[in-house]
Design an enzyme around this catalytic site. Sequence first.
Site, mmCIF file in Angstrom:
data_model
loop_
_atom_site.group_PDB
_atom_site.id
_atom_site.type_symbol
_atom_site.label_atom_id
_atom_site.label_comp_id
_atom_site.label_asym_id
_atom_site.label_seq_id
_atom_site.Cartn_x
_atom_site.Cartn_y
_atom_site.Cartn_z
ATOM 1 N N CYS A 1 35.017 35.206 45.602
ATOM 2 C CA CYS A 1 34.217 35.763 44.519
ATOM 3 C C CYS A 1 32.857 35.088 44.568
ATOM 4 O O CYS A 1 32.773 33.849 44.529
ATOM 5 C CB CYS A 1 34.906 35.466 43.183
ATOM 6 S SG CYS A 1 33.942 35.936 41.740
ATOM 7 N N CYS B 1 28.523 40.492 46.284
ATOM 8 C CA CYS B 1 29.655 40.654 45.374
ATOM 9 C C CYS B 1 30.783 41.206 46.230
ATOM 10 O O CYS B 1 30.553 42.129 47.030
ATOM 11 C CB CYS B 1 29.287 41.619 44.254
ATOM 12 S SG CYS B 1 30.696 42.082 43.238
ATOM 13 N N HIS C 1 33.076 43.115 45.746
ATOM 14 C CA HIS C 1 33.403 44.534 45.588
ATOM 15 C C HIS C 1 32.544 45.422 46.504
ATOM 16 O O HIS C 1 32.950 46.509 46.873
ATOM 17 C CB HIS C 1 33.135 45.005 44.151
ATOM 18 C CG HIS C 1 34.178 44.632 43.156
ATOM 19 N ND1 HIS C 1 34.371 43.351 42.723
ATOM 20 C CD2 HIS C 1 35.089 45.395 42.498
ATOM 21 C CE1 HIS C 1 35.341 43.346 41.828
ATOM 22 N NE2 HIS C 1 35.798 44.568 41.674
ATOM 23 N N ASP D 1 39.890 35.682 43.144
ATOM 24 C CA ASP D 1 38.711 36.425 42.681
ATOM 25 C C ASP D 1 38.932 36.749 41.203
ATOM 26 O O ASP D 1 40.044 36.593 40.682
ATOM 27 C CB ASP D 1 38.562 37.732 43.487
ATOM 28 C CG ASP D 1 37.388 38.581 43.000
ATOM 29 O OD1 ASP D 1 36.306 38.025 42.765
ATOM 30 O OD2 ASP D 1 37.552 39.807 42.821
ATOM 31 N N SER D 2 37.897 37.245 40.558
ATOM 32 C CA SER D 2 38.027 37.660 39.161
ATOM 33 C C SER D 2 38.961 38.860 39.035
ATOM 34 O O SER D 2 39.471 39.137 37.962
ATOM 35 C CB SER D 2 36.647 38.027 38.609
ATOM 36 O OG SER D 2 36.071 39.037 39.404
ATOM 37 N N GLU E 1 35.898 50.083 41.047
ATOM 38 C CA GLU E 1 37.318 49.918 40.710
ATOM 39 C C GLU E 1 37.958 51.243 40.314
ATOM 40 O O GLU E 1 39.098 51.520 40.639
ATOM 41 C CB GLU E 1 37.487 48.875 39.595
ATOM 42 C CG GLU E 1 37.121 47.484 40.071
ATOM 43 C CD GLU E 1 37.745 46.374 39.263
ATOM 44 O OE1 GLU E 1 38.278 46.639 38.172
ATOM 45 O OE2 GLU E 1 37.693 45.230 39.733
HETATM 46 N N1 DGL Z 1 33.978 40.024 42.719
HETATM 47 C C1 DGL Z 1 32.996 39.341 41.898
HETATM 48 C C2 DGL Z 1 31.928 38.706 42.763
HETATM 49 O O1 DGL Z 1 32.041 38.658 43.996
HETATM 50 C C3 DGL Z 1 32.333 40.246 40.894
HETATM 51 C C4 DGL Z 1 33.183 40.898 39.843
HETATM 52 C C5 DGL Z 1 33.003 40.284 38.470
HETATM 53 O O2 DGL Z 1 31.959 40.426 37.837
HETATM 54 O O3 DGL Z 1 33.957 39.645 38.047
HETATM 55 O O4 DGL Z 1 30.958 38.223 42.246
#
Ligand code: DGL
Length: 265
Positions: free
Chosen positions: A73, A184, A186, A10-11, A152
């Site tokens: 992600c 997303c 998160h 993931d990012s 976060e």
């Molecule tokens: N976790 C990323 C997603 O599922 C989003 C976070 C980011 O913008 O890097 O898209």
Amino acid sequence: MDTRPVGVFDSGLGGLTILKTLSQALPKEKLIYFGDTVNVPYGSKSKAAVTRFALDIARFLEKQKVKLIVVACNTASALALAELQKKISVPVIGVILPGAMKAAQCTRNGKVAVIATEATVQSKAYPRALKRLDKRIHTYQRACPVFVPLIEEGWIHKKAGEQIVADYLHGVQQSKADTVILGCTHYPVIKKKIAACLGKEVKLVDSAQVLAEEVKTRLAQTDQLNPSGRGSMKIYASDAPARFKRLAKNILGRELRRVYLKKLN
Ligand code: DGL
């Protein structure tokens, strides 16, 4: 039987929601997670940049001899999955299709809303996947770029966080969607807050469970499960591993033992 690890990336921290579900569904597997904390957020970057980051990580995971890669992600899945599947030698699975499949099964009124990063929304990956599954489905999308930093840092649980969630979700309520995709990785962290805002008639969908089932089925079909393994997790971050370790607690609900620093170039 195949003792090689499964790679997940993931990012940054969001993909830990997927990692958690994967480790519950596949408790015997070795999991390697890469959080690209030097390049986060992906959600405000271009397709070219996200594809470059994703390819670098997938190549690193290939070198760790993984048997399969999960793109945990939404943004990288929306923007770079096709390129990864072309260039990487092991199967690569993204989160968009599993989420869309679940939403298409859940909706009763054919109205689905997607909340996601700006890049995921602009890519139209979800509306396209949903239309392919059922052309009667109408999709409303809303980018919620502020959610990621608030989650976060744990600020989403403060009073200001509640107001921001309500403002972002106003359009979702207006859209009359009966099913909302948490687009997303998160967002499952604030599922309860989103549910409280939208009401219990609205079904919230995240990809984690469907994705974990798909990974399990794929590995079983190709006889690549590791039934006598002991199960483990190795976590890498491309920057600030101590911060990653500290904030991971907000997502996993428990302390990580160690986060390794890995700079890719
Ligand atoms: N976790 C990323 C997603 O599922 C989003 C976070 C980011 O913008 O890097 O898209």
